[in-house]
Design a protein around this motif. Structure first.
Motif, mmCIF file in Angstrom:
data_model
loop_
_atom_site.group_PDB
_atom_site.id
_atom_site.type_symbol
_atom_site.label_atom_id
_atom_site.label_comp_id
_atom_site.label_asym_id
_atom_site.label_seq_id
_atom_site.Cartn_x
_atom_site.Cartn_y
_atom_site.Cartn_z
ATOM 1 N N GLN A 2 0.718 -1.143 0.158
ATOM 2 C CA GLN A 2 0.069 -0.094 0.056
ATOM 3 C C GLN A 2 0.894 1.401 0.182
ATOM 4 O OE1 GLN A 2 -3.303 -0.651 -1.045
ATOM 5 N NE2 GLN A 2 -1.946 -2.857 -0.632
ATOM 6 N N ALA A 3 2.048 1.270 0.467
ATOM 7 C CA ALA A 3 2.813 2.335 0.310
ATOM 8 C C ALA A 3 3.238 2.864 -1.104
ATOM 9 C CB ALA A 3 4.274 2.104 0.988
ATOM 10 N N LEU A 4 2.945 1.978 -2.005
ATOM 11 C CA LEU A 4 3.121 2.450 -3.462
ATOM 12 C C LEU A 4 1.968 3.023 -4.359
ATOM 13 C CD1 LEU A 4 5.202 -0.743 -4.801
ATOM 14 C CD2 LEU A 4 5.854 1.413 -3.617
ATOM 15 N N VAL A 5 0.749 2.816 -3.612
ATOM 16 C CA VAL A 5 -0.571 3.455 -4.258
ATOM 17 C C VAL A 5 -0.315 4.623 -4.009
ATOM 18 C CG1 VAL A 5 -3.021 3.420 -4.093
ATOM 19 C CG2 VAL A 5 -1.785 1.389 -3.519
ATOM 20 N N GLY A 6 -0.933 5.304 -5.283
ATOM 21 C CA GLY A 6 -0.952 6.824 -5.619
ATOM 22 C C GLY A 6 0.077 7.344 -6.482
ATOM 23 N N GLU A 7 0.220 8.537 -6.670
ATOM 24 C CA GLU A 7 1.395 9.097 -7.750
ATOM 25 C C GLU A 7 2.564 9.259 -6.983
ATOM 26 O OE1 GLU A 7 1.771 12.951 -10.727
ATOM 27 O OE2 GLU A 7 -0.239 12.731 -9.485
ATOM 28 N N ASN A 8 3.690 8.674 -7.571
ATOM 29 C CA ASN A 8 4.876 8.558 -6.896
ATOM 30 C C ASN A 8 5.973 8.503 -7.857
ATOM 31 O OD1 ASN A 8 4.199 7.941 -3.990
ATOM 32 N ND2 ASN A 8 2.999 6.385 -4.632
ATOM 33 N N ASP A 9 7.325 8.736 -7.531
ATOM 34 C CA ASP A 9 8.396 8.499 -8.423
ATOM 35 C C ASP A 9 8.828 7.360 -8.171
ATOM 36 O OD1 ASP A 9 11.107 8.449 -9.064
ATOM 37 O OD2 ASP A 9 11.574 10.501 -8.725
ATOM 38 N N PHE A 10 8.842 6.438 -9.104
ATOM 39 C CA PHE A 10 9.135 4.869 -8.926
ATOM 40 C C PHE A 10 10.646 4.622 -9.412
ATOM 41 C CE2 PHE A 10 4.641 4.674 -8.642
ATOM 42 C CZ PHE A 10 4.395 3.786 -7.721
ATOM 43 N N SER A 11 11.416 5.665 -9.422
ATOM 44 C CA SER A 11 12.888 5.136 -9.845
ATOM 45 C C SER A 11 13.477 3.873 -9.379
ATOM 46 C CB SER A 11 13.663 6.498 -9.401
ATOM 47 O OG SER A 11 13.384 7.730 -10.316
#
Length: 312
Positions: free
Chosen positions: A158-167
């Motif tokens: 769930q820490a990855l859900v949403g708009e993020n920088d996935f570098s």
């Protein structure tokens, strides 16, 4: 759409056409046509050109990598000849290898674009979690013989859900101009020995899903704590990331468009998960900047904040 809709064999389809495609990617270099290896695109264009008696060029909703499968890949093309619905589907399938199939064809407006019009893409990664190696499913699952704590994996995801920088989750050779993506949901569930990572977003970076799964498996095995995914995300450094999960377990299962295009709804695959009973279109697409941008300006790739949104 039902499982037994009949194809029209009397009225030729006119204008731009969209097609639903299913394939086993084991024997291919990926979707995109390459000169030195077999590709899904190459096989499709060859088959459709045979049906049309003229060259056909197709465009896909997403370019799956080598070894990745699809149960709902959407393509579009501008046909150089008139054929009926049955003519396109049956004709293409007669000229395709057994590991690729056309599921349906539909006339769409000229402004429809399988890639640029897509609002969401969804993948399912399937692991078989048991002591003995799988046999009948070996080509489309990944085997993990260590017990996996699925609840911990789901919480960590769930820490990855949403708009993020996935570098931290992009391949070294990724060509996207921005590492920013918007994940609509990421769910980890168990169905007997099957562990499924179900992930939907506006788009994905090269190897992003497989890198996410590799890190989640480390959490499931107990090698990492539940805050691991958040820590990796914050690092923004692929060199400090986890392993890349094998391609064989990854399935491209859905692409979502505006309802006005009225594309057929289908059971979400792969076949091992048909028992879940979910069809495309059942879940609402979360409101977000990227979705609003696509709905308002479907062919634009630059976000209002200056970042460029990849649509591959």
């Amino acid at each position: 759409m039902t499982l037994f809709d009949r194809f029209d064999e009397t009225t030729p389809l006119t204008g731009r056409l969209a097609m639903g495609i299913e394939y086993d990617g084991s024997g291919y270099c990926g979707f995109q046509r390459l000169s030195h290896a077999a590709s899904i695109q190459g096989a499709l264009e060859h088959a459709l050109s045979r049906v049309a008696n003229a060259p056909v060029r197709v465009h896909a909703s997403g370019r799956t990598d080598s070894g990745v499968h699809a149960t709902r890949q959407i393509i579009h093309f501008d046909p150089p000849a008139l054929r009926t619905e049955k003519g396109w589907v049956f004709g293409a399938n007669a000229n395709l290898p057994r590991d690729i199939a056309v599921r349906w064809v539909k006339a769409v407006p000229d402004d429809f674009h399988s890639r640029l019009s897509a609002l969401a893409r969804r993948y399912r990664y399937v692991l078989v979690n048991q002591l003995h190696r799988p046999v009948l499913e070996r080509a489309n699952v990944t085997w993990c013989r260590d017990p996996l704590d699925v609840d911990a994996m789901h919480r960590a995801a769930q820490a990855l859900v949403g708009e993020n920088d996935f570098s931290s989750f992009r391949a070294a050779g990724c060509r996207s101009k921005t590492p920013w993506r918007h994940l609509h949901f990421l769910e980890v569930t168990r169905h007997g020995p099957l562990v499924t990572v179900d992930i939907q977003g506006n788009a994905f970076l090269h190897h992003m899903i497989r890198n996410v799964v590799g890190a989640l498996v480390s959490v499931g095995r107990g090698a990492q704590q539940e805050d691991y995914m958040g820590r990796l995300l914050a690092l923004k450094d692929r060199k400090q990331g986890d392993v890349t999960a094998p391609a064989c377990g990854l399935h491209f299962v859905d692409v979502r468009y505006e309802e006005a295009f009225a594309l057929p709804e289908e059971p979400l695959g792969p076949g091992l998960l048909f028992s879940t009973g979910e069809w495309t279109g059942e879940r609402p697409i979360p409101d977000s900047h990227m979705v609003r941008l696509r709905r308002g300006r479907p062919r634009m790739a630059e976000c209002g904040n200056g970042r460029r949104e990849s649509v591959s």
